[in-house]
Design a protein around this motif. Structure first.
Motif, mmCIF file in Angstrom:
data_model
loop_
_atom_site.group_PDB
_atom_site.id
_atom_site.type_symbol
_atom_site.label_atom_id
_atom_site.label_comp_id
_atom_site.label_asym_id
_atom_site.label_seq_id
_atom_site.Cartn_x
_atom_site.Cartn_y
_atom_site.Cartn_z
ATOM 1 N N LEU A 262 50.598 30.043 30.110
ATOM 2 C CA LEU A 262 49.648 30.772 30.935
ATOM 3 C C LEU A 262 49.806 30.365 32.390
ATOM 4 O O LEU A 262 49.993 29.188 32.703
ATOM 5 C CB LEU A 262 48.221 30.470 30.482
ATOM 6 C CG LEU A 262 47.799 31.040 29.136
ATOM 7 C CD1 LEU A 262 46.411 30.525 28.798
ATOM 8 C CD2 LEU A 262 47.810 32.547 29.142
ATOM 9 N N LEU B 232 46.562 30.047 37.407
ATOM 10 C CA LEU B 232 45.290 30.707 37.696
ATOM 11 C C LEU B 232 44.500 30.946 36.419
ATOM 12 O O LEU B 232 43.293 30.719 36.368
ATOM 13 C CB LEU B 232 45.538 32.035 38.423
ATOM 14 C CG LEU B 232 44.288 32.875 38.740
ATOM 15 C CD1 LEU B 232 43.352 32.085 39.641
ATOM 16 C CD2 LEU B 232 44.692 34.188 39.392
ATOM 17 N N LEU B 233 45.188 31.358 35.352
ATOM 18 C CA LEU B 233 44.501 31.611 34.092
ATOM 19 C C LEU B 233 43.926 30.333 33.524
ATOM 20 O O LEU B 233 42.831 30.303 32.976
ATOM 21 C CB LEU B 233 45.456 32.258 33.089
ATOM 22 C CG LEU B 233 45.551 33.788 33.116
ATOM 23 C CD1 LEU B 233 46.181 34.255 34.428
ATOM 24 C CD2 LEU B 233 46.359 34.297 31.935
ATOM 25 N N ILE C 56 40.808 29.367 35.431
ATOM 26 C CA ILE C 56 39.681 30.233 35.073
ATOM 27 C C ILE C 56 39.128 29.853 33.709
ATOM 28 O O ILE C 56 37.922 29.782 33.487
ATOM 29 C CB ILE C 56 40.105 31.706 35.107
ATOM 30 C CG1 ILE C 56 40.374 32.120 36.553
ATOM 31 C CG2 ILE C 56 39.056 32.604 34.487
ATOM 32 C CD1 ILE C 56 40.964 33.500 36.704
ATOM 33 N N ALA C 57 40.041 29.584 32.766
ATOM 34 C CA ALA C 57 39.613 29.195 31.421
ATOM 35 C C ALA C 57 38.809 27.900 31.466
ATOM 36 O O ALA C 57 37.808 27.734 30.767
ATOM 37 C CB ALA C 57 40.835 29.046 30.509
ATOM 38 N N LYS D 233 36.751 34.504 32.704
ATOM 39 C CA LYS D 233 37.734 35.382 32.066
ATOM 40 C C LYS D 233 38.590 36.006 33.150
ATOM 41 O O LYS D 233 38.072 36.596 34.104
ATOM 42 C CB LYS D 233 37.022 36.465 31.262
ATOM 43 C CG LYS D 233 37.948 37.464 30.602
ATOM 44 C CD LYS D 233 37.137 38.519 29.874
ATOM 45 C CE LYS D 233 38.035 39.602 29.291
ATOM 46 N NZ LYS D 233 37.275 40.659 28.610
ATOM 47 N N TYR D 234 39.908 35.863 33.002
ATOM 48 C CA TYR D 234 40.810 36.406 34.012
ATOM 49 C C TYR D 234 40.810 37.927 33.975
ATOM 50 O O TYR D 234 40.876 38.541 32.910
ATOM 51 C CB TYR D 234 42.231 35.894 33.785
ATOM 52 C CG TYR D 234 43.236 36.543 34.712
ATOM 53 C CD1 TYR D 234 43.266 36.223 36.060
ATOM 54 C CD2 TYR D 234 44.138 37.493 34.239
ATOM 55 C CE1 TYR D 234 44.171 36.817 36.929
ATOM 56 C CE2 TYR D 234 45.059 38.095 35.091
ATOM 57 C CZ TYR D 234 45.058 37.749 36.432
ATOM 58 O OH TYR D 234 45.958 38.348 37.284
ATOM 59 N N GLN D 235 40.715 38.541 35.150
ATOM 60 C CA GLN D 235 40.830 39.983 35.261
ATOM 61 C C GLN D 235 41.774 40.301 36.415
ATOM 62 O O GLN D 235 41.542 39.900 37.552
ATOM 63 C CB GLN D 235 39.478 40.643 35.513
ATOM 64 C CG GLN D 235 39.551 42.163 35.546
ATOM 65 C CD GLN D 235 38.176 42.805 35.655
ATOM 66 O OE1 GLN D 235 37.172 42.126 35.823
ATOM 67 N NE2 GLN D 235 38.135 44.123 35.560
ATOM 68 N N ALA D 236 42.855 41.006 36.107
ATOM 69 C CA ALA D 236 43.840 41.367 37.117
ATOM 70 C C ALA D 236 43.294 42.456 38.029
ATOM 71 O O ALA D 236 42.405 43.223 37.638
ATOM 72 C CB ALA D 236 45.116 41.857 36.433
ATOM 73 N N ASP E 247 46.027 41.824 31.824
ATOM 74 C CA ASP E 247 45.036 40.880 31.320
ATOM 75 C C ASP E 247 44.737 41.319 29.893
ATOM 76 O O ASP E 247 45.542 42.067 29.305
ATOM 77 C CB ASP E 247 43.775 40.823 32.209
ATOM 78 C CG ASP E 247 43.161 42.188 32.475
ATOM 79 O OD1 ASP E 247 43.213 43.052 31.572
ATOM 80 O OD2 ASP E 247 42.642 42.421 33.587
#
Length: 368
Positions: free
Chosen positions: A4, A7-8, A11-12, A17-20, A345
């Motif tokens: 991953l 950045l992911l 965020i985790a 929750k990652y959002q592109a 994502d």
């Protein structure tokens, strides 16, 4: 296993929750003179195929072909198109893979990023097995230029690509074998190709090869069966293999170590599990109302598939109540021919439409 991005992971760790960034709905690809046709009166179409990500951008292979009836011709050199999905056509950079004479790479069918950030694309040429346009090209995504080129021995047509620290593995579309190219010298390995056979009635071939979890996986496809092989990354020695559905077209590694395989022969998805050196496979779902499954990708516990025969893509939740199920579907319109899919994502995805020569964002709807 896919790593991953940082950045992911951050965020985790923060519980988010990652959002592109949302992708542009449709991105038209270069055409006409932009594709440097050999004959200006007979230009080709982009005919986009496979995606890879590198240096903060998305890359897609352009096979640059024209059709006359049922005959397909390479109209010019192969290209990579680099772009940012959220920006669209204004961000496209074309990378000519054809070299000084425009013929050192034709019909690039795949592209993959290595662990050290280089891009590698196999060029199948005209599928004669003797033309000079068969190659594996190396691209620096920071400079967007071809840095090196490997020639292919006569009698072989490269299909699929798996990059390891010391070798570049590719399948041979002329046989059910894979062969290696030395990453240092870019010379074909003198060791004989490695057989990766599968039972057939009419046809069989190597659909793809891919690096997953440090090993090389080769997918043999036939009209009646499929076989996934696990190979040692340096020698190609067969560690194990397992049977999957008929005419498998693509595979994808999940973050938990499992491998998803789509079988176009019966529209099924299989999950392959490693247990030591052994492999086991289980059919987990049969997709209804799809035809010509071309691709599968994974983002967490979500699988994304593309079906060119029905001009659709599917979003599949492996952890859905009651077992894996299609939770959303997208339709890209008549004759779009989605060939490859790239999740941005766990919800958003883009496809390469060979039929309409576009990159399109999936507009998901809940299946009835």
């Amino acid at each position: 296993m896919k790593r991953l991005p940082l950045l992911l992971l951050l965020i985790a760790a923060c519980g988010g929750k990652y959002q592109a960034p949302p992708p542009v709905a449709s991105i038209p690809l270069p055409a006409g003179a932009q594709l440097k046709p050999y004959d200006p009166a007979k230009p080709g179409n982009a005919r986009p195929q496979v995606f890879a990500e590198a240096a903060g951008r998305v890359y897609v292979t352009l096979s640059n072909q024209r059709e006359v009836g049922f005959n397909v011709f390479n109209a010019g050199p192969g290209f990579l198109a680099a772009f940012v999905p959220s920006t669209g056509a204004s961000s496209i950079t074309l990378i000519d893979l054809g070299g000084s004479d425009g013929r050192q790479c034709q019909n690039p069918g795949f592209v993959r990023a290595s662990a050290d950030g280089r891009l590698y694309a196999p060029c199948s040429g005209n599928f004669s097995g003797t033309d000079v346009s068969r190659a594996v090209v190396e691209v620096d995504p920071l400079a967007n230029v071809v840095t090196r080129r490997a020639t292919i021995p006569n009698g072989r047509v490269p299909n699929g690509i798996a990059v390891t620290p010391t070798r570049i593995w590719t399948g041979d579309a002329f046989s059910t074998t894979v062969f290696a190219i030395d990453r240092t010298t870019l010379a074909a390995d003198p060791v004989p190709p490695v057989p990766v056979d599968c039972a057939k009635t009419i046809f069989n071939y190597v659909a793809d090869v891919m690096t997953i979890g440090g090993d090389v996986y080769a997918l043999c496809a036939s009209d009646t069966s499929g076989e996934l092989y696990r190979l040692a990354p340096d020698t190609g020695a067969v560690k194990s293999h397992v049977t999957v559905g008929p005419n498998p077209t693509e595979l994808a590694g999940l973050d938990d170590g499992r491998i998803a395989v789509v079988a176009a022969g019966d529209n099924t998805i299989w999950l392959v599990t490693t247990n030591g050196a052994a492999l086991s496979a289980q059919k987990i779902i049969t997709l209804a109302n799809v035809a010509a499954l071309q691709d599968v990708r994974a983002f967490g516990h979500i699988l994304f598939t593309a079906a060119s025969g029905t001009n659709t893509a599917q979003r599949i939740d492996l952890d859905a109540q009651g077992g894996p199920k299609v939770v959303a579907e997208a339709n890209f319109g008549p004759n779009s021919g989605p060939y490859n899919i790239l999740p941005l994502d766990d919800t958003q995805a883009i496809v390469s439409n060979r039929g309409t020569n576009t990159i399109a964002a999936a507009n998901w709807v809940t299946p009835k």
